[in-house]
Write a protein that holds these residues in place. Sequence first.
Motif, PDB file in Angstrom:
ATOM      1  N   PRO A 167       0.888  -1.139  -0.180  1.00  0.00           N
ATOM      2  CA  PRO A 167       0.126  -0.011  -0.032  1.00  0.00           C
ATOM      3  C   PRO A 167       0.970   1.070  -0.034  1.00  0.00           C
ATOM      4  O   PRO A 167       2.145   1.056   0.217  1.00  0.00           O
ATOM      5  CB  PRO A 167      -0.867  -0.071   1.347  1.00  0.00           C
ATOM      6  N   LEU A 168       0.350   2.443  -0.355  1.00  0.00           N
ATOM      7  CA  LEU A 168       0.725   3.743  -0.236  1.00  0.00           C
ATOM      8  C   LEU A 168       0.009   4.522   0.655  1.00  0.00           C
ATOM      9  O   LEU A 168      -1.207   4.313   0.827  1.00  0.00           O
ATOM     10  CB  LEU A 168       0.996   4.233  -1.618  1.00  0.00           C
ATOM     11  N   PRO A 169       0.396   5.617   1.187  1.00  0.00           N
ATOM     12  CA  PRO A 169      -0.211   6.298   1.928  1.00  0.00           C
ATOM     13  C   PRO A 169      -1.275   7.471   1.400  1.00  0.00           C
ATOM     14  O   PRO A 169      -0.889   8.563   1.114  1.00  0.00           O
ATOM     15  CB  PRO A 169       0.685   7.344   2.908  1.00  0.00           C
ATOM     16  N   VAL A 170      -2.354   6.967   0.988  1.00  0.00           N
ATOM     17  CA  VAL A 170      -3.336   7.607   0.350  1.00  0.00           C
ATOM     18  C   VAL A 170      -4.229   8.244   1.284  1.00  0.00           C
ATOM     19  O   VAL A 170      -4.678   7.805   2.403  1.00  0.00           O
ATOM     20  CB  VAL A 170      -4.262   6.847  -0.750  1.00  0.00           C
ATOM     21  N   THR A 171      -4.752   9.509   1.011  1.00  0.00           N
ATOM     22  CA  THR A 171      -5.828  10.224   1.725  1.00  0.00           C
ATOM     23  C   THR A 171      -6.994  10.616   1.115  1.00  0.00           C
ATOM     24  O   THR A 171      -8.003  10.940   1.577  1.00  0.00           O
ATOM     25  CB  THR A 171      -4.950  11.489   2.201  1.00  0.00           C
ATOM     26  N   GLY A 172      -7.325  10.233  -0.123  1.00  0.00           N
ATOM     27  CA  GLY A 172      -8.401  10.572  -0.845  1.00  0.00           C
ATOM     28  C   GLY A 172      -8.173  12.122  -1.380  1.00  0.00           C
ATOM     29  O   GLY A 172      -9.555  12.683  -1.857  1.00  0.00           O
ATOM     30  N   GLU A 173      -7.110  12.781  -1.295  1.00  0.00           N
ATOM     31  CA  GLU A 173      -6.918  14.158  -2.176  1.00  0.00           C
ATOM     32  C   GLU A 173      -5.673  14.002  -2.734  1.00  0.00           C
ATOM     33  O   GLU A 173      -4.412  13.972  -2.252  1.00  0.00           O
ATOM     34  CB  GLU A 173      -6.825  15.263  -0.861  1.00  0.00           C
ATOM     35  N   GLY A 174      -5.952  14.124  -4.022  1.00  0.00           N
ATOM     36  CA  GLY A 174      -4.727  14.291  -5.011  1.00  0.00           C
ATOM     37  C   GLY A 174      -3.737  12.785  -5.447  1.00  0.00           C
ATOM     38  O   GLY A 174      -3.974  11.959  -4.803  1.00  0.00           O
ATOM     39  N   PHE A 175      -2.978  13.057  -6.299  1.00  0.00           N
ATOM     40  CA  PHE A 175      -2.125  12.154  -6.843  1.00  0.00           C
ATOM     41  C   PHE A 175      -0.828  12.041  -5.839  1.00  0.00           C
ATOM     42  O   PHE A 175      -0.444  13.180  -5.381  1.00  0.00           O
ATOM     43  CB  PHE A 175      -1.699  12.462  -8.134  1.00  0.00           C
ATOM     44  N   LEU A 176       0.030  11.003  -5.826  1.00  0.00           N
ATOM     45  CA  LEU A 176       1.335  10.728  -5.385  1.00  0.00           C
ATOM     46  C   LEU A 176       2.187  10.700  -6.528  1.00  0.00           C
ATOM     47  O   LEU A 176       2.072  10.010  -7.419  1.00  0.00           O
ATOM     48  CB  LEU A 176       1.313   9.326  -4.391  1.00  0.00           C
ATOM     49  N   THR A 177       3.189  11.453  -6.363  1.00  0.00           N
ATOM     50  CA  THR A 177       4.470  11.522  -7.140  1.00  0.00           C
ATOM     51  C   THR A 177       5.481  10.454  -6.790  1.00  0.00           C
ATOM     52  O   THR A 177       6.044  10.580  -5.687  1.00  0.00           O
ATOM     53  CB  THR A 177       4.992  12.776  -7.358  1.00  0.00           C
ATOM     54  N   LEU A 178       5.560   9.396  -7.442  1.00  0.00           N
ATOM     55  CA  LEU A 178       6.504   8.458  -6.991  1.00  0.00           C
ATOM     56  C   LEU A 178       7.927   8.464  -7.549  1.00  0.00           C
ATOM     57  O   LEU A 178       8.867   7.892  -6.870  1.00  0.00           O
ATOM     58  CB  LEU A 178       5.743   6.895  -7.576  1.00  0.00           C
ATOM     59  N   ARG A 179       8.212   8.906  -8.876  1.00  0.00           N
ATOM     60  CA  ARG A 179       9.480   9.411  -9.426  1.00  0.00           C
ATOM     61  C   ARG A 179       9.239  10.212 -10.248  1.00  0.00           C
ATOM     62  O   ARG A 179       8.246  10.752 -10.833  1.00  0.00           O
ATOM     63  CB  ARG A 179      10.192   8.104  -9.618  1.00  0.00           C
ATOM     64  N   GLU A 180      10.628  11.055 -10.574  1.00  0.00           N
ATOM     65  CA  GLU A 180      10.192  12.138 -11.528  1.00  0.00           C
ATOM     66  C   GLU A 180      11.256  11.660 -12.686  1.00  0.00           C
ATOM     67  O   GLU A 180      12.472  11.152 -12.516  1.00  0.00           O
ATOM     68  CB  GLU A 180      10.781  13.214 -10.947  1.00  0.00           C
ATOM     69  N   GLY A 181      11.057  12.389 -13.925  1.00  0.00           N
ATOM     70  CA  GLY A 181      11.751  11.932 -15.148  1.00  0.00           C
ATOM     71  C   GLY A 181      11.443  12.877 -16.110  1.00  0.00           C
ATOM     72  O   GLY A 181      10.843  13.986 -15.622  1.00  0.00           O
ATOM     73  N   ARG A 182      12.292  13.209 -17.243  1.00  0.00           N
ATOM     74  CA  ARG A 182      12.287  14.055 -18.275  1.00  0.00           C
ATOM     75  C   ARG A 182      11.307  13.669 -19.546  1.00  0.00           C
ATOM     76  O   ARG A 182      11.278  14.517 -20.456  1.00  0.00           O
ATOM     77  CB  ARG A 182      13.576  14.185 -18.667  1.00  0.00           C
ATOM     78  N   SER A 183      11.027  12.235 -19.753  1.00  0.00           N
ATOM     79  CA  SER A 183      10.518  11.986 -21.022  1.00  0.00           C
ATOM     80  C   SER A 183       9.001  11.782 -21.174  1.00  0.00           C
ATOM     81  O   SER A 183       8.709  11.143 -22.177  1.00  0.00           O
ATOM     82  CB  SER A 183      11.193  10.792 -21.580  1.00  0.00           C
ATOM     83  N   GLY A 184       8.287  12.308 -20.032  1.00  0.00           N
ATOM     84  CA  GLY A 184       6.839  12.295 -20.002  1.00  0.00           C
ATOM     85  C   GLY A 184       6.163  11.983 -18.861  1.00  0.00           C
ATOM     86  O   GLY A 184       6.784  11.707 -17.732  1.00  0.00           O
ATOM     87  N   VAL A 185       5.108  11.977 -18.603  1.00  0.00           N
ATOM     88  CA  VAL A 185       4.381  11.674 -17.448  1.00  0.00           C
ATOM     89  C   VAL A 185       3.467  10.231 -17.438  1.00  0.00           C
ATOM     90  O   VAL A 185       2.473  10.388 -18.561  1.00  0.00           O
ATOM     91  CB  VAL A 185       3.596  12.746 -16.842  1.00  0.00           C
ATOM     92  N   VAL A 186       3.488   9.277 -16.654  1.00  0.00           N
ATOM     93  CA  VAL A 186       2.775   8.406 -16.529  1.00  0.00           C
ATOM     94  C   VAL A 186       1.866   8.262 -15.449  1.00  0.00           C
ATOM     95  O   VAL A 186       2.423   8.296 -14.164  1.00  0.00           O
ATOM     96  CB  VAL A 186       3.560   7.006 -16.824  1.00  0.00           C
ATOM     97  N   VAL A 187       0.546   8.164 -15.521  1.00  0.00           N
ATOM     98  CA  VAL A 187      -0.289   8.008 -14.561  1.00  0.00           C
ATOM     99  C   VAL A 187      -0.974   6.702 -14.359  1.00  0.00           C
ATOM    100  O   VAL A 187      -1.646   6.330 -14.981  1.00  0.00           O
ATOM    101  CB  VAL A 187      -1.410   9.245 -14.635  1.00  0.00           C
ATOM    102  N   ALA A 188      -0.704   6.244 -13.231  1.00  0.00           N
ATOM    103  CA  ALA A 188      -1.131   4.600 -13.001  1.00  0.00           C
ATOM    104  C   ALA A 188      -2.199   5.036 -12.073  1.00  0.00           C
ATOM    105  O   ALA A 188      -2.168   5.434 -10.897  1.00  0.00           O
ATOM    106  CB  ALA A 188       0.109   3.847 -12.276  1.00  0.00           C
ATOM    107  N   VAL A 189      -3.496   4.284 -12.262  1.00  0.00           N
ATOM    108  CA  VAL A 189      -4.459   4.262 -11.291  1.00  0.00           C
ATOM    109  C   VAL A 189      -4.670   3.099 -10.690  1.00  0.00           C
ATOM    110  O   VAL A 189      -4.904   1.925 -11.302  1.00  0.00           O
ATOM    111  CB  VAL A 189      -5.724   4.759 -12.267  1.00  0.00           C
ATOM    112  N   GLY A 190      -5.035   3.112  -9.319  1.00  0.00           N
ATOM    113  CA  GLY A 190      -5.265   1.911  -8.324  1.00  0.00           C
ATOM    114  C   GLY A 190      -4.522   0.854  -8.619  1.00  0.00           C
ATOM    115  O   GLY A 190      -3.402   0.625  -8.742  1.00  0.00           O
ATOM    116  N   PRO A 191      -5.247  -0.241  -8.881  1.00  0.00           N
ATOM    117  CA  PRO A 191      -4.282  -1.724  -9.027  1.00  0.00           C
ATOM    118  C   PRO A 191      -3.471  -1.748 -10.373  1.00  0.00           C
ATOM    119  O   PRO A 191      -2.716  -2.757 -10.346  1.00  0.00           O
ATOM    120  CB  PRO A 191      -5.438  -2.699  -8.967  1.00  0.00           C
TER     121      PRO A 191
END
Length: 299
Positions: A167-191
Amino acid sequence: MDTMRDRFISTTSRLLDEDPRLAVVLADISADGFEPTRRAHPDRVINVGIREQLLVGVGGGLALAGLRPVVHTFASFLVERPFEQIKLDLGHQDAGAVLVSAGASYDWPAGGFTHMAPGDVALLDTLDGWTIHVPGHPDEAEALLRASVTGDDRVYVRLSLQQNDAPLPVTGEGFLTLREGRSGVVVAVGPMLGAVAEAVADLDVTLLYATTVRPFDSAALRRATGAGRADVVIVEPYLAGTSTAVANDALRDVPHRVLGLGVGRKELRRYGQMTEHLTAHRLDAASLREDIGGFLGTR
């Protein structure tokens, strides 16, 4: 590890002991799990039988009477079948409830297409004022459920047998940034996080984790993309492209591209197993690596 549905039953049973305002409305699904709690709180655990329109209608009535209803069944029977009641008995009446589903897009393939709901989030997104949570782990499901029952708003909590390893510490408010990079943004939803993290392990991308998809965290996406050209991939465990419109709105004043990956529209008429459905919809790690890398030009 228990499942999200197991955790929902145990957590909600404890909450019923703690909060006299809380009520649970069932349509046979999970009734056995709530039986001890029903005996303890017979006036606040209500099983209407296999009558899903009534399920939502009763929830709306309880809300108008001052209770906080938690309404539960499989996603296809909770969102799709009684959609008119959701629109009218909850939305039009401005009544609050917590809808908690099981089954997700294809948790139980042997049940056939009647028990699959890849379009549930997209359908609910046509209505105003809904918060939508998509936890990726039982601990996250518990945290989001506990946050949801305290209010008076309309909330959908989408549970699945598919889950991440930790699990990750989710609160119901906003996305978590897990790592940063320069070639684009990938949003992973839930499972989807586990497969996505594996898929982008060797890519120089920013990885965001979303368990609350409505309201959509436009600010987090804008921060992640920066001020220049933005390339965004959103990987959702339901209908592909469900969140591309809100992502486009968030980036409307900057040049951008958005790719929505998820469950395809083509119906798969062979039951199979959940892992086979994931592969068929290209939501396994190898397929995601190919599609994300190809879109971002980082194969």
